[in-house]
Design an enzyme around this catalytic site. Sequence first.
Site, mmCIF file in Angstrom:
data_model
loop_
_atom_site.group_PDB
_atom_site.id
_atom_site.type_symbol
_atom_site.label_atom_id
_atom_site.label_comp_id
_atom_site.label_asym_id
_atom_site.label_seq_id
_atom_site.Cartn_x
_atom_site.Cartn_y
_atom_site.Cartn_z
ATOM 1 N N TYR A 140 2.027 80.405 27.068
ATOM 2 C CA TYR A 140 1.007 80.120 26.061
ATOM 3 C C TYR A 140 1.630 80.375 24.688
ATOM 4 O O TYR A 140 1.908 81.511 24.314
ATOM 5 C CB TYR A 140 -0.209 81.008 26.283
ATOM 6 C CG TYR A 140 -1.469 80.538 25.574
ATOM 7 C CD1 TYR A 140 -1.478 79.443 24.718
ATOM 8 C CD2 TYR A 140 -2.681 81.200 25.775
ATOM 9 C CE1 TYR A 140 -2.637 79.019 24.091
ATOM 10 C CE2 TYR A 140 -3.852 80.784 25.154
ATOM 11 C CZ TYR A 140 -3.822 79.692 24.305
ATOM 12 O OH TYR A 140 -4.968 79.279 23.671
ATOM 13 N N LYS A 166 1.598 75.587 27.100
ATOM 14 C CA LYS A 166 0.268 75.459 26.509
ATOM 15 C C LYS A 166 0.358 75.861 25.040
ATOM 16 O O LYS A 166 0.897 76.928 24.717
ATOM 17 C CB LYS A 166 -0.732 76.354 27.241
ATOM 18 C CG LYS A 166 -2.155 76.248 26.687
ATOM 19 C CD LYS A 166 -3.115 77.162 27.427
ATOM 20 C CE LYS A 166 -4.513 77.021 26.835
ATOM 21 N NZ LYS A 166 -5.477 77.945 27.440
#
Length: 303
Positions: A140, A166
């Site tokens: 992330y 992400k």
Amino acid sequence: MDTQEIKSALGGGLLSFPVTPFDSEGAFAPDVYAEHIEWLSGYNASALFAAGGTGEMFSLRPDEIPEIVRAAKSASGNVPIVSGCGWGSAVAVDLAREIEKAGADGILLLPHYLIDAPQEGLYANIKAICDATGLGVTVYNRDNCVLEADTLSRLADDCPNLIGFKDGTGDLALVRKITATLGDRLTYIGGMPTAELFAEAYLGAGFTTYSSAVFNFVPGLAQEFYKALRAEKRDVCERILNEFFFPFMDLRARKPGYAVSAIKAGVRQQGFAVGKVRAPLTDLTGEEEEMLQDLIARSKQAA
């Protein structure tokens, strides 16, 4: 799932992060969680992320996360479950192993705790966690863990089980360089708060999907928007943005943390006893709850 199967699942459709329910004493409520997961699983998400950001991973104890994963897996049917993982390297390595034992299909690695770090340190942290598990890992990219394209490319070369990226930075120049550099080596997931607001821009940058927080309480509307986006029905997207997402954005912007608190409030209003958010977040006021209730009612017309 092996790493390629979960990579394919992550890129195959809409994703979402279920909230973590707490009882009146503030403890994890597995029965409520299972009920909510079963409901969400009927709306064709490609994967659900247990104990992620919307699931308040930042306020969970590490030993709660495997329990949450097991509850999610028992209720999700054929929908894959990816678990949040994070904190410092030592904790994250241990947690990744426990998540794998609990039966998760993959890991979402959230930014490490507190401190800024150079690219070499980010590389070492992510590699240590990838090396600790056989599960597919998605990083992330946000806050104090923003990877440069060269660092991510090196990680992809050195970590076969690194499968996803992400992004929550909103830096389209950076993410476009990353998608151009790594191509189909990774699955790319939009991860901005209320990701639908950014979905068209991220699609143009090479991101085929995103995680929808509002899927938690208006899953039909979330899927309608996603299908319109992928079918390039811009008029439908704009209508849903104007009728639901922009008003929701205004509500979410009222206080820090409402990107999570408003989602949990929406789930409560759909009849699930998920309880309050944990500190340091705060719940919506009574007036804001009424505003959200009205928005949910109007969303039925937007779908």
